[in-house]
Design a protein around this motif. Structure first.
Motif, PDB file in Angstrom:
ATOM      1  N   ALA A  84      -2.007   8.685   6.184  1.00 59.59           N
ATOM      2  CA  ALA A  84      -2.434   9.214   4.888  1.00 59.59           C
ATOM      3  C   ALA A  84      -1.306   9.980   4.208  1.00 59.59           C
ATOM      4  O   ALA A  84      -1.225  10.018   2.964  1.00 59.59           O
ATOM      5  N   LEU A 120       1.674   3.063   2.548  1.00 61.34           N
ATOM      6  CA  LEU A 120       0.341   3.661   2.504  1.00 61.34           C
ATOM      7  C   LEU A 120      -0.732   2.595   2.294  1.00 61.34           C
ATOM      8  O   LEU A 120      -1.779   2.625   2.952  1.00 61.34           O
ATOM      9  N   TYR A 163       0.937  16.341   6.045  1.00 63.90           N
ATOM     10  CA  TYR A 163       1.017  15.994   4.618  1.00 63.90           C
ATOM     11  C   TYR A 163       2.241  16.669   3.995  1.00 63.90           C
ATOM     12  O   TYR A 163       3.003  16.038   3.258  1.00 63.90           O
ATOM     13  N   CYS A 186      -3.920  11.055  -5.231  1.00 67.36           N
ATOM     14  CA  CYS A 186      -3.625  11.139  -3.794  1.00 67.36           C
ATOM     15  C   CYS A 186      -3.504  12.586  -3.331  1.00 67.36           C
ATOM     16  O   CYS A 186      -3.903  12.922  -2.213  1.00 67.36           O
ATOM     17  N   SER A 187      -2.948  13.454  -4.184  1.00 68.20           N
ATOM     18  CA  SER A 187      -2.795  14.859  -3.797  1.00 68.20           C
ATOM     19  C   SER A 187      -4.141  15.540  -3.644  1.00 68.20           C
ATOM     20  O   SER A 187      -4.261  16.550  -2.935  1.00 68.20           O
ATOM     21  N   LEU A 190      -8.231   6.635  -1.934  1.00 65.63           N
ATOM     22  CA  LEU A 190      -6.810   6.663  -1.604  1.00 65.63           C
ATOM     23  C   LEU A 190      -6.155   5.322  -1.937  1.00 65.63           C
ATOM     24  O   LEU A 190      -5.059   5.270  -2.523  1.00 65.63           O
ATOM     25  N   VAL A 232      -5.765  13.294   0.049  1.00 64.42           N
ATOM     26  CA  VAL A 232      -5.178  13.337   1.390  1.00 64.42           C
ATOM     27  C   VAL A 232      -5.494  14.626   2.145  1.00 64.42           C
ATOM     28  O   VAL A 232      -5.939  14.564   3.306  1.00 64.42           O
ATOM     29  N   TRP A 269      -5.907   4.991  -5.962  1.00 61.05           N
ATOM     30  CA  TRP A 269      -4.867   5.780  -6.632  1.00 61.05           C
ATOM     31  C   TRP A 269      -3.473   5.349  -6.199  1.00 61.05           C
ATOM     32  O   TRP A 269      -2.522   5.438  -6.994  1.00 61.05           O
ATOM     33  N   THR A 270      -3.336   4.849  -4.991  1.00 60.90           N
ATOM     34  CA  THR A 270      -2.037   4.325  -4.560  1.00 60.90           C
ATOM     35  C   THR A 270      -1.673   3.076  -5.348  1.00 60.90           C
ATOM     36  O   THR A 270      -0.508   2.876  -5.724  1.00 60.90           O
ATOM     37  N   ALA A 321       1.347   9.224   1.248  1.00 65.35           N
ATOM     38  CA  ALA A 321       1.151   9.646  -0.142  1.00 65.35           C
ATOM     39  C   ALA A 321       2.056  10.827  -0.475  1.00 65.35           C
ATOM     40  O   ALA A 321       2.596  10.925  -1.584  1.00 65.35           O
TER      41      ALA A 321
END
Length: 536
Positions: A28, A210, A167, A143-144, A103, A147, A106-107, A31
């Protein structure tokens, strides 16, 4: 219990500290590599002669210094603007899709934006870079949000800080590559369009890793429990706890705690998309949101993102001259940050705790900023450069204090606010709380990245004094308002934040947990799990 395990608040089977929980956190955290790389590479890429020539950002007769600073600020800051809205949008996707699918979503947005940037050139202008950075910003903002929540919901309490800290480690590894890449390119490749497109293309690497790795990840058991998907939740929880059986005492206790929290939130918050918003009418819920968001005000007030995004400008203000020399100095800054992040991750965050780290880092960092400001005021390196082109003895001392500032900041304010925000909310408000916190991060990040060039033009050494003052002001904020969360189960956070004063809350909460163990007859010895369940 060893480097990768810690004593938990209850008897813990060795299987709980297994490779899956660490690998899930690591996957994860690709990200964070995306985010860290961008924060590092963009400043030095804008300073590459090939990029400056391509987009004609160096003609003083055609463009004023102030307008040039504005153009660079726009290139950098639209990313943060996109991230602000991405962080808020992730609350929507998380509610309907869950942590894992959000996740992936947004990636994908990030990858599209990163790809668009590669189409820019001098003839087309900066439009594709700016547009691509907006989309990439949306992706990293989402992602922020996701994660830290995802990792905290998978983590055993004793190593939750360490796992969420992975992270932050990913952020620093991405930053390390970003800080060094342009130094390497400027040393080994002649100026060309290819030279500046390579740094933009590298963004696709962590994003692609990711996307592939996320196919292996499983949905958060806590999200599944909260959304009525009990069978899948039990299956995923047992999997992440090292294939413990569903009737194992540790699993039964964890599920019982989750069920209690879900029921509590159903009664006091309610189920549904809008219920967490309505919960903000409760002063205690709103108060916690404001506390978490405020941590990112102080984090950005330290000056870190001014340094990340405009490192050549920062080092030039101290007296570092020459493009490659500035890149080399920036690269060393990245090495220091990454090394100290490992110390923070493996030891400090789960041993020393959150609040002590924040206060020590703020005080030490502020003292360093005062010294740098005093040096620039007295020596005035901009108007009195060293004849040899090398740093004077005073300049060397200023560089020492700059790296000392990094040593104070990195294992404190760099990642700790993310850890605290990932664990301080209840199950029903966690996604909205993290969205609010991440949006705060990107909002203050945007302001700093947008106005740093103008600040250096107008304030000179006053920029460092500004950041030094803010770091000092963060100390009473943490001491009086933020309770220590180290080792406290997620389901006990509501109780922790009700204890006043905040600086005594952790001690009181741990005493309560010890009292429960004493009532169950544990004393100072760790009982067997079957004995504990019989006591229950």
């Amino acid at each position: 219990m060893g480097l990768l395990t810690l004593k938990e608040d209850r008897p813990t089977p060795k299987a709980v500290y297994n490779w899956r929980v660490y690998t899930a956190a690591s996957v994860a955290s690709w990200a964070a590599c995306m985010i860290g790389y961008d924060s590092a590479f963009i400043g030095t890429t804008l300073a590459l002669p090939s990029f400056v020539d391509e987009f004609k950002l160096h003609a003083p007769k055609q463009i004023s210094v102030a307008h040039l600073a504005l153009q660079k600020a726009n290139i950098v800051s639209v990313y943060q603007a996109g991230a602000f809205f991405g962080a808020l949008g992730a609350y929507v996707s998380s509610h309907y899709l869950g942590r894992k699918k959000s996740l992936l979503f947004w990636t994908t947005i990030f990858m599209i934006g990163a790809g668009i940037m590669l189409g820019a050139n001098g003839d087309r202008g900066l439009g594709l870079i700016i547009g691509g950075r907006v989309l990439a910003g949306l992706g990293v903002g989402g992602c922020s949000n996701m994660v830290p929540i995802y990792i905290s919901e998978l983590s055993p309490p004793a190593v939750r800080g360490r796992l969420v800290g992975i992270y932050e480690l990913g952020w620093q590894i991405g930053g390390l590559v970003g800080f060094w890449i342009n130094y390497g390119l400027s040393e080994t490749m002649a100026p060309s369009r290819r030279q500046w497109t390579i740094p933009f293309a590298i963004q696709l690497v962590p994003g692609g890793c990711l996307l592939l790795g996320a196919l292996w990840l499983r949905e958060s058991p806590r999200w599944l429990f909260a959304n009525g998907k009990r069978e899948e939740a039990m299956k995923n929880l047992c999997w992440i706890r090292g294939d413990l059986p569903a009737d194992h005492p540790y699993i039964l206790e964890e599920v019982e705690a989750i069920d209690r929290q879900v029921e509590h939130d159903r009664i006091h918050v309610g189920a549904g998309f809008w219920k967490p918003f309505l919960a903000l009418k409760q002063k205690k819920v709103l108060y916690r949101f404001l506390l978490g968001g405020g941590l990112f005000l102080w984090q950005n007030g330290s000056g870190i993102n001014a340094i990340n995004y405009y490192s050549p400008t920062v080092f030039k203000s101290i007296g570092v001259t020459g493009t490659n020399t500035g890149f080399l100095t920036t690269g060393i800054f990245g090495v220091v940050k990454t090394t100290l992040t490992l110390v923070w991750l493996l030891y400090l965050i789960d041993h020393l705790g959150r609040t002590k780290l924040l206060m020590i880092g703020a005080f030490g960092g502020s003292m360093c900023m005062w010294y740098i400001a005093a040096y620039i005021k007295i020596a005035d390196p901009k108007n009195h450069p060293s004849p040899s082109g090398q740093l004077s003895s005073g300049g060397i001392s200023a560089m020492f204090f700059f790296y000392l500032w990094t040593a104070f900041y990195t294992p404190s304010w760099n990642g700790t606010p993310w850890v605290v925000n990932s664990e301080m909310y209840s199950q029903q408000t966690r996604s909205l709380g993290q969205a609010f916190a991440a949006a705060n991060n990107w909002f203050w990040n945007f302001l700093i990245s947008r106005f740093t060039p103008q600040m250096f033009l107008k304030m000179d050494y006053g920029v460092y004094m500004f950041f030094a003052i803010l770091m000092l002001l963060s100390i009473p904020y943490v001491f009086f308002l933020i309770p220590e969360t180290k080792g406290i189960p997620l389901e006990k956070m509501d109780e922790l934040f009700e204890i006043k004063p905040a600086y005594k809350a952790h001690r009181t909460m741990m005493a309560r947990l010890d009292e429960v163990d004493h009532v169950l007859g544990y004393g100072n010895e760790k009982p067997k799990n079957d004995e504990r369940m019989e006591s229950v």
